[in-house]
Design an enzyme around this catalytic site. Structure first.
Site, PDB file in Angstrom:
ATOM      1  N   SER A 190       1.084  -9.774  -0.636  1.00  0.00           N
ATOM      2  CA  SER A 190       0.723  -8.361  -0.563  1.00  0.00           C
ATOM      3  C   SER A 190       1.047  -7.690   0.765  1.00  0.00           C
ATOM      4  O   SER A 190       1.215  -6.472   0.807  1.00  0.00           O
ATOM      5  CB  SER A 190      -0.760  -8.182  -0.884  1.00  0.00           C
ATOM      6  OG  SER A 190      -1.551  -9.042  -0.077  1.00  0.00           O
ATOM      7  N   LYS A 196       0.804  -1.219   0.000  1.00  0.00           N
ATOM      8  CA  LYS A 196       0.000   0.000   0.000  1.00  0.00           C
ATOM      9  C   LYS A 196       0.845   1.280   0.000  1.00  0.00           C
ATOM     10  O   LYS A 196       0.387   2.337  -0.448  1.00  0.00           O
ATOM     11  CB  LYS A 196      -0.924   0.012   1.211  1.00  0.00           C
ATOM     12  CG  LYS A 196      -2.093  -0.961   1.130  1.00  0.00           C
ATOM     13  CD  LYS A 196      -3.171  -0.448   0.202  1.00  0.00           C
ATOM     14  CE  LYS A 196      -4.441  -1.261   0.309  1.00  0.00           C
ATOM     15  NZ  LYS A 196      -5.535  -0.690  -0.536  1.00  0.00           N
TER      16      LYS A 196
END
Length: 334
Positions: A309, A52
């Protein structure tokens, strides 16, 4: 809506060079067979523990000084909140992060420790409160995934995969990407198809939150009820619908989306802990789970890359999953 160009992605990569560290492709021999090997793209190694930071920092760096001076606000998942708080601190920008009321204290501390202000709200009200704060105080609202600058930042994951595959002479045939709101897979798929169009890009979702798979197969965005997607262990993939801009990228660049079960997700966390010495969140383990348990749904040969991720998992949950006996899987590598 317009999908990303190579110039958008390359510019984001240059913009992010002072902020992020490229993550390597790591071999996973324990999950590889002679005709089918696995490589891991460990975004859990980023400074905030997830991919992110790429999108949040790219968005912030694109803001004119006059808008930065107004401060930024986000109704965020913990990972987006951490990322925006970190990027804002680096740029000297005031940040307000609205987190769900159920957010663990340690997570709140990780955001306030970056200098951001935290507001708490019921999960279903976080986005609304963030928008209200933006309107009342003039803050710039930073979306979690459905924005061209966010997607361009996430696309640098795909650009790194393409470049390293070439540099190392790897026959990468498939890249597996987690799918929640769609920002990560939108960017990764765009970067790969614009640079290595022969590589297949396959999204991975929990069976309990497969709105993006249904949307892609139907050719239109569909929504799943919040109470339905909330059942999955992979909570950051439990969005009710894929973003509108992200969906345009899915239609243009993504080859397919497959789903994994809750048991397979839990096993993926345990196997990555035991064999790769990685602490990963369930949402990050879905791609490894797809490689291990859904061979029939994926291209038959070559090197598959599983995008990991993030690694921001609750320690108690991680300890429990690590000790569970993983589901059996076929391993012809030894």
């Amino acid at each position: 809506m317009t999908v990303l160009t190579f110039n958008d992605i390359y510019a984001a990569r240059q913009r992010l060079e002072p902020v992020i560290s490229p993550t390597p492709l790591l071999a996973a021999p324990w999950a590889s067979c002679g005709h089918r090997t696995l490589l891991l793209k460990p975004e859990n190694l980023q400074v905030t523990g997830s991919f992110k930071i790429r999108g949040a920092a790219n968005f912030l760096l694109r803001l004119p000084a006059s808008q930065r001076a107004r401060g930024v606000v986000a109704g965020a998942s913990a990972n987006h909140g951490r990322a925006l708080a970190h990027a804002a601190r680096l740029e000297g920008v005031k940040a307000t992060i609205v987190l769900p009321s159920t957010t663990p204290e340690a997570t709140i501390d990780s955001v306030t420790g970056q200098g951001a202000e935290v507001r708490l709200a019921p999960a279903q009200d976080c986005a609304r409160l963030a928008g209200q704060l933006a309107e009342e105080h003039g803050h710039v609202l930073v979306p979690p995934f459905d924005d061209p600058d966010i997607i361009a930042g996430q696309a640098t994951v795909g650009l790194e995969i393409a470049e390293e595959a070439v540099a190392l002479g790897l026959d990468v045939t498939t890249v597996l990407v987690p799918v929640g709101g769609g920002g990560l897979i939108a960017g990764v798929a765009a970067a790969l198809k614009l640079t290595r169009p022969g590589i297949k890009v396959v999204g991975v979702e929990p069976e309990l939150a497969a709105d993006a798979q249904e949307s892609l197969h139907r050719g239109r965005r569909v929504s799943w009820p919040a109470e339905r997607v909330a059942r999955t262990l992979a909570d950051s993939l439990g969005t009710t619908t894929v973003g509108q801009l992200a969906f345009e990228h899915l239609r243009a660049f993504v080859d397919d989306i497959v789903t994994v079960t809750e048991d397979e997700i839990a096993s993926g966390v345990a196997l990555l802990a035991r064999h790769a010495d990685m602490s990963v969140e369930p949402s990050a383990a879905v791609t490894t789970a797809a490689h291990l348990y859904h061979e029939h749904d994926l291209p038959a040969a070559g090197s598959q890359v599983a995008v990991i991720s993030g690694g921001n998992i609750d320690p108690a949950l991680f300890a429990r999953l690590r000790e569970e006996i993983p589901l059996p899987f076929h391993n012809c590598a030894g």
